[in-house]
Design an enzyme around this catalytic site. Sequence first.
Site, PDB file in Angstrom:
ATOM      1  N   ASP A  58      -0.437  -0.112   4.287  1.00  0.00           N
ATOM      2  CA  ASP A  58      -1.456  -0.532   3.403  1.00  0.00           C
ATOM      3  C   ASP A  58      -2.151   0.351   2.701  1.00  0.00           C
ATOM      4  O   ASP A  58      -3.565   0.512   2.984  1.00  0.00           O
ATOM      5  CB  ASP A  58      -2.390  -1.817   4.061  1.00  0.00           C
ATOM      6  CG  ASP A  58      -3.553  -2.445   3.134  1.00  0.00           C
ATOM      7  OD1 ASP A  58      -3.308  -2.274   1.689  1.00  0.00           O
ATOM      8  OD2 ASP A  58      -4.412  -3.296   3.319  1.00  0.00           O
ATOM      9  N   LYS A  60      -2.605   0.855  -0.488  1.00  0.00           N
ATOM     10  CA  LYS A  60      -2.843   0.379  -2.064  1.00  0.00           C
ATOM     11  C   LYS A  60      -2.763   1.295  -3.051  1.00  0.00           C
ATOM     12  O   LYS A  60      -3.556   1.906  -3.651  1.00  0.00           O
ATOM     13  CB  LYS A  60      -4.345  -0.058  -2.028  1.00  0.00           C
ATOM     14  CG  LYS A  60      -4.288  -1.277  -1.164  1.00  0.00           C
ATOM     15  CD  LYS A  60      -5.823  -1.940  -1.112  1.00  0.00           C
ATOM     16  CE  LYS A  60      -6.060  -3.189  -0.311  1.00  0.00           C
ATOM     17  NZ  LYS A  60      -6.090  -2.984   1.016  1.00  0.00           N
ATOM     18  N   ASP A  63      -1.372   5.536  -8.247  1.00  0.00           N
ATOM     19  CA  ASP A  63      -1.548   6.917  -8.935  1.00  0.00           C
ATOM     20  C   ASP A  63      -0.480   6.975  -9.897  1.00  0.00           C
ATOM     21  O   ASP A  63       0.087   5.850 -10.354  1.00  0.00           O
ATOM     22  CB  ASP A  63      -1.110   8.068  -7.916  1.00  0.00           C
ATOM     23  CG  ASP A  63      -1.932   9.428  -8.217  1.00  0.00           C
ATOM     24  OD1 ASP A  63      -1.661   9.842  -9.442  1.00  0.00           O
ATOM     25  OD2 ASP A  63      -2.743   9.793  -7.323  1.00  0.00           O
TER      26      ASP A  63
HETATM   27  O1  C5P Z   1     -10.344  -7.788   9.600  1.00  0.00           O
HETATM   28  P1  C5P Z   1      -9.706  -8.799   8.330  1.00  0.00           P
HETATM   29  O2  C5P Z   1      -8.905  -9.863   8.787  1.00  0.00           O
HETATM   30  O3  C5P Z   1     -10.667  -9.193   7.052  1.00  0.00           O
HETATM   31  O4  C5P Z   1      -8.647  -7.747   7.765  1.00  0.00           O
HETATM   32  C1  C5P Z   1      -8.085  -7.971   6.463  1.00  0.00           C
HETATM   33  C2  C5P Z   1      -7.191  -6.691   6.055  1.00  0.00           C
HETATM   34  O5  C5P Z   1      -6.553  -7.027   4.755  1.00  0.00           O
HETATM   35  C3  C5P Z   1      -8.101  -5.401   6.125  1.00  0.00           C
HETATM   36  O6  C5P Z   1      -7.166  -4.616   6.363  1.00  0.00           O
HETATM   37  C4  C5P Z   1      -8.099  -5.464   4.332  1.00  0.00           C
HETATM   38  O7  C5P Z   1      -8.384  -4.144   3.873  1.00  0.00           O
HETATM   39  C5  C5P Z   1      -6.861  -6.165   3.847  1.00  0.00           C
HETATM   40  N1  C5P Z   1      -6.923  -6.626   2.681  1.00  0.00           N
HETATM   41  C6  C5P Z   1      -7.856  -7.636   2.111  1.00  0.00           C
HETATM   42  N2  C5P Z   1      -7.778  -8.142   0.902  1.00  0.00           N
HETATM   43  C7  C5P Z   1      -6.689  -7.794  -0.127  1.00  0.00           C
HETATM   44  C8  C5P Z   1      -5.942  -6.792   0.466  1.00  0.00           C
HETATM   45  C9  C5P Z   1      -6.061  -6.146   1.698  1.00  0.00           C
HETATM   46  O8  C5P Z   1      -8.605  -7.974   2.845  1.00  0.00           O
HETATM   47  N3  C5P Z   1      -6.847  -8.317  -1.165  1.00  0.00           N
END
Ligand code: C5P
Length: 211
Positions: A58, A60, A63
């Site tokens: 992840d 993201k 670039d």
């Molecule tokens: O701790 P939690 O369950 O909230 O973690 C969610 C994970 O998903 C984190 O790593 C966050 O950065 C990622 N994420 C998100 N929403 C997005 C993309 C990624 O919460 N749209």
Amino acid sequence: MTDLVLSLDVTERASALRIARACAEDVDAIKVGYPLVLGAGLGIARDLADLGIPLIADFKVADIPNTNTLICDQVFAAGFSAVIAQAFPGPDSVVACVESAHTHGGECYVVAEMSHPGALTFFSEGVPEAICRLVVETGADGIIAPATRPARIRALRDLIGERKILSPGVGAQGGDPAEVAPLVDGMIVGRAIYGAADPAAAARVYAPYRR
Ligand code: C5P
């Protein structure tokens, strides 16, 4: 009904390995992002991959195409089997990630909409829909869509056909697994598992929703 993806957002190698080993039987994949790689080094990917659990990067990625290719090639060489990219740099940048992923036998997911409240500032008014069209055009394998807004998952599902949806926001951000699991291919859970006193037991809470 869905895969369970552990978002392993701890920052220490020892904690990451302890939690991953404890949860190995109860999750289908592990998502690793900047917190863990910056804290423990990229080598953590190989250590986790050696547990036999698919790894999603992840980062993201967002670039120019050449830099995206360089980043994604490193991601897959490190042991990841999928990468998450941003769409806003445009289709050529996404294609670079998709081509690197597919060259390495991996997958590329694109963020269509984020799960936190502030995401609506820019991910609104047709933007996620346009991103879904870009996902289809570029041959990406799926999207990231918010478990905190199930109605949006339903709307975006109609635009991506057979492609997959991975959905963060269950647990700490308030997403309801019973509502989200039937809509997605992978439910991403972080703090509700890795932050629990017994992460394996916390992961097993989601067992009824796994396929
Ligand atoms: O701790 P939690 O369950 O909230 O973690 C969610 C994970 O998903 C984190 O790593 C966050 O950065 C990622 N994420 C998100 N929403 C997005 C993309 C990624 O919460 N749209």
